[in-house]
Design a protein around this motif. Structure first.
Motif, PDB file in Angstrom:
ATOM      1  N   SER A 193       0.700 -37.370 -52.846  1.00 15.09           N
ATOM      2  CA  SER A 193       0.477 -37.319 -51.366  1.00 15.09           C
ATOM      3  C   SER A 193       0.687 -36.162 -50.845  1.00 15.09           C
ATOM      4  N   ALA A 194       1.579 -35.140 -51.284  1.00 13.79           N
ATOM      5  CA  ALA A 194       1.658 -33.897 -50.904  1.00 13.79           C
ATOM      6  C   ALA A 194       0.250 -33.095 -51.228  1.00 13.79           C
ATOM      7  N   TYR A 206       8.408 -40.180 -57.532  1.00 11.36           N
ATOM      8  CA  TYR A 206       7.982 -38.822 -57.515  1.00 11.36           C
ATOM      9  C   TYR A 206       6.645 -38.503 -57.615  1.00 11.36           C
ATOM     10  N   LYS A 207       5.901 -39.265 -58.493  1.00 10.68           N
ATOM     11  CA  LYS A 207       4.547 -38.947 -58.903  1.00 10.68           C
ATOM     12  C   LYS A 207       3.800 -39.307 -57.622  1.00 10.68           C
ATOM     13  N   MET A 208       4.083 -40.634 -57.002  1.00 15.01           N
ATOM     14  CA  MET A 208       3.320 -40.934 -55.848  1.00 15.01           C
ATOM     15  C   MET A 208       3.465 -40.010 -54.851  1.00 15.01           C
ATOM     16  N   PHE A 256      12.297 -38.167 -49.072  1.00 19.42           N
ATOM     17  CA  PHE A 256      12.858 -37.111 -48.095  1.00 19.42           C
ATOM     18  C   PHE A 256      13.609 -36.047 -49.184  1.00 19.42           C
ATOM     19  N   ALA A 257      14.253 -36.499 -50.111  1.00 15.39           N
ATOM     20  CA  ALA A 257      15.177 -35.585 -51.336  1.00 15.39           C
ATOM     21  C   ALA A 257      14.046 -35.030 -51.977  1.00 15.39           C
ATOM     22  N   ILE A 258      12.923 -35.676 -52.404  1.00 12.94           N
ATOM     23  CA  ILE A 258      11.839 -35.263 -53.207  1.00 12.94           C
ATOM     24  C   ILE A 258      11.301 -33.949 -52.405  1.00 12.94           C
ATOM     25  N   LYS A 259      10.589 -34.095 -51.407  1.00 13.48           N
ATOM     26  CA  LYS A 259      10.259 -33.249 -50.496  1.00 13.48           C
ATOM     27  C   LYS A 259      11.134 -31.755 -50.220  1.00 13.48           C
ATOM     28  N   ARG A 260      12.495 -32.243 -49.955  1.00 14.70           N
ATOM     29  CA  ARG A 260      13.195 -31.088 -49.742  1.00 14.70           C
ATOM     30  C   ARG A 260      13.679 -30.622 -50.809  1.00 14.70           C
ATOM     31  N   PHE A 261      13.780 -30.854 -51.975  1.00 16.63           N
ATOM     32  CA  PHE A 261      14.610 -30.418 -53.184  1.00 16.63           C
ATOM     33  C   PHE A 261      13.377 -30.216 -54.279  1.00 16.63           C
ATOM     34  N   MET A 262      12.375 -30.999 -54.358  1.00 18.68           N
ATOM     35  CA  MET A 262      11.483 -31.016 -55.714  1.00 18.68           C
ATOM     36  C   MET A 262      10.077 -30.740 -55.585  1.00 18.68           C
ATOM     37  N   LEU A 313      -6.688 -41.155 -56.537  1.00 21.55           N
ATOM     38  CA  LEU A 313      -6.149 -42.178 -56.831  1.00 21.55           C
ATOM     39  C   LEU A 313      -4.864 -41.988 -57.545  1.00 21.55           C
ATOM     40  N   ALA A 314      -4.298 -41.041 -57.641  1.00 20.69           N
ATOM     41  CA  ALA A 314      -3.048 -40.511 -58.332  1.00 20.69           C
ATOM     42  C   ALA A 314      -1.813 -41.427 -57.792  1.00 20.69           C
TER      43      ALA A 314
END
Length: 643
Positions: A421-422, A415-417, A591-597, A463-464
């Motif tokens: 990236s987002a 999630y952090k990564m 995909f789930a992180i992008k879609r829901f979080m 660098l995160a």
């Protein structure tokens, strides 16, 4: 090429050619001298009943007409010398480096060979009276790959009669080898046997005692009629050839390793063709193939004096019967005559759980990686995997559940990564504006400074996303070491893979493709495809190089999964299966992180808020400060050069 270099190369070539011609002339003269020797000397070799003559054998006579054997090692029948078929052992004379004499008449071949079988629930051993050593070892609970594929139930043959071991001890000015002595049985039952060799009143005895349902046996050596000096000089010597029992011989040969452990110290090993002198007292020495091993250990340790271990390459490149030749010469460490030396042999699987029960460090021969990777395997990954297997589920299902558990544990890291990236993706248009603003090469420093200022204003760290990746890498490398050496995967089928410990080959070509092989591993293809999907999924966030000479990271990331097809095609199917499931789950989790979080609009709003309120944004990190200092220093140097 300048004139001086050319002259130098010509002189070097002339020197090498001259040296070669000089050596050839000397060799021709030596060959001519050998041909002029007494023809009677050559007839002795021709008339001998030797079963195997060394290539370097030359028969000679001394001034008294007595035979001398020069430059030879090994055994030989010479009936012309003794008038009868006598087994002769040729040994070197230590005080004369130019000659070797016949020092022993050993009657082993005049004694019919007899073998004695010892057996328990897991082992079958065959002991020979010619040398008193174990000439064949069979493991009841395991099969060779050949028998496994054919559906046969023959016990796995660990090593055969070509392997030998025994003692070397002095007798006057000569040396005696027990593997060339005839032994007689003095005591025997179904689980133990004692054999003795009596030579000139000096007795060497070997006692083997098996244990119920164990892969190890006690091996005691005793001496009678020996002086203190003779016993103290006795050495244990072994020449072992472990049989190839796996599907892929190159991998079996590559993993063949000779281990040893110093007393009260860590283990060491050699894997290539080399020798190693022992530096301290040695507890045990292991001759290991991929999944099996023969280990000899001493209760009081082997002395370091004149002790060494050696790995030899199998000379015949087409030879696939034996993995490697393992040699060990070990000082028994005895100091008193009529003493009993307590050794132990282990013939069995290189199984971590079995070896750890002996509490002597032999479990270290199981390849689990080194340093941090080994700690992760021993403390986390392997115990979890074994717990899953203990529930009764199949290996394929256990790998699947292990992958799910590992990925769920690492999901916060993912999630952090992905959040980093987002945020980088949202900033991408701003970074492109800066790139267009400073298109010239001489403005690269200004462009870099403005980009770093943008990161600082918006609270984004480039660098995160690297730190979470660094956290995951040790686990990936630990599993890379675990599965290829896990005997639990051996000869375990799953889906189309008949054996998860080696490559799956549902498609074979009948010919070999360079760098790829003669088969297609489906698990490797699936792993590469999912890696390509993951790469494509992240490619939109990758920045093109902003300076000339910098590599295109997108190209490198796409190239890597393609190379995996070649690299992993002959690796363990269980490892490729794990990486396939792991990468697939990573794609699904992202995909789930992008879609829901993750909400890109909220991230952009947060970035704009930070930009509007610089006090709320994070200050410079140490890395950013050092980078800016380095940039300023570089700018000053550039200005000074222009002046």
């Amino acid at each position: 090429m300048d004139k001086k270099t050319l002259i130098g190369l010509v002189l070097i070539a002339a020197t090498l050619i001259g040296f070669s011609l000089f050596n050839r002339q000397g060799a021709d003269e030596n060959a001519s001298a050998d041909n002029d020797k007494d023809s009677t000397k050559q007839e002795i070799v021709a008339d001998s009943n030797a079963t195997e003559l060394p290539n370097s054998l030359i028969a000679q006579f001394d001034d008294n007409g007595d035979p001398i054997i020069d430059s030879v090692k090994g055994q030989l029948f010479l009936d012309t010398l003794t008038g009868e078929d006598t087994f002769l052992l040729i040994q070197p004379v230590l005080n004369d480096t130019t000659k070797q004499t016949i020092v022993e008449n050993i009657d082993t071949n005049s004694v019919p060979e007899e073998t004695y079988t010892l057996e328990n629930e897991v082992l079958i051993l065959e002991v020979t009276n010619r040398g008193g050593y174990i000439k064949n070892v069979f493991l009841k609970d395991y099969l060779s790959y050949e028998d496994y594929a054919a559906g046969n139930k023959n016990p796995l043959h660990l090593y055969d009669e070509i392997s030998t071991y025994g003692l070397i001890y002095p007798e006057g000015a000569n040396t005696v080898r027990t593997d060339q002595l005839a032994f007689a049985v003095v005591d025997q039952d179904d689980k133990s046997i004692t054999l003795e060799s009596n030579r000139n009143g000096k007795v060497v005895g070997f006692t083997y005692k098996m244990k119920p349902n164990k892969y190890d046996l006690d091996f005691d050596i005793y001496f009678e009629g020996f002086t203190d000096k003779e016993v103290a000089s006795a050495q244990f010597t072994s020449d072992m050839y472990l049989l190839n029992n796996e599907k892929y011989y190159p991998n079996e040969k590559r993993q063949a390793t000779l281990y040893w452990q110093y007393k009260d110290d860590d283990y060491d090993y050699i894997q290539n063709t080399e020798s190693e002198d022992m530096e301290e007292v040695v507890d045990w020495v292991s001759f290991r193939s991929t999944f099996f091993t023969a280990i000899v250990s001493a209760k009081n340790g082997f002395g370091k004096k004149d002790s060494k271990v050696t790995l030899y390459a199998i000379e015949d490149q087409e030879q696939t019967t034996y993995v490697k030749q393992y040699g060990a010469d070990l000082n028994l460490g005895t100091t008193k005559a009529d003493n009993v030396v307590e050794l132990n042999w282990y013939f069995g699987p290189a199984d971590y759980d079995i070896l750890v029960e002996y509490d002597n460090g032999t479990e270290d021969i199981v390849e689990l990686g080194t340093g941090l990777f080994r700690w992760i395997n021993k403390g986390a990954i392997r115990p979890l995997f074994m717990w899953l297997l203990d529930t009764g589920m199949g290996v394929g299902l256990a790998i699947l559940i292990l992958t799910i558990i590992v990925k769920l544990v690492l999901s916060p890291v993912n999630y952090k990564m992905y959040k980093s990236s987002a945020m980088m993706k949202v900033l991408k248009p701003e970074i492109e504006k800066i790139t267009k603003k400073y298109p010239k090469k001489e403005d690269a420093m200004k462009k870099q400074q403005e980009t770093m200022a943008l990161y600082r204003e918006t609270g984004v760290s480039p660098l995160a996303g690297c730190v979470p990746m660094l956290i995951q890498m040790p686990i990936l490398f630990a599993i890379f070491r675990l599965f290829p050496s896990a005997i639990e995967l051996r000869q375990t089928s799953f889906l189309w893979a008949e054996d998860l410990s080696t490559y799956d080959s549902p498609v074979t070509f009948g010919f070999s493709i360079p760098l790829y092989g003669d088969h297609m591993s489906i698990f490797t293809l699936l792993m590469a495809i999912t890696t390509l999907l993951y790469t494509h999924y992240n490619s939109s966030n990758m920045q093109q190089p902003t300076q000339e000479g910098m590599p295109n990271m997108k190209f490198i990331m796409y190239f890597f999964p393609i190379m995996m097809i070649f690299f992993f095609n002959s690796y363990a199917a269980g490892l490729s299966y794990y990486y396939f499931i792991s990468t697939l789950m990573t794609v699904l989790i992202m995909f789930a992180i992008k879609r829901f979080m993750i909400d890109d609009e909220k991230i952009l709003a947060k970035i704009e808020e930070n930009r509007a309120n610089p006090k709320k944004s994070k200050g410079k990190s140490r890395f950013q400060q050092r980078l800016e200092d380095a940039q300023k220093l570089q700018q000053e140097r550039a200005k000074n050069k222009k002046k």
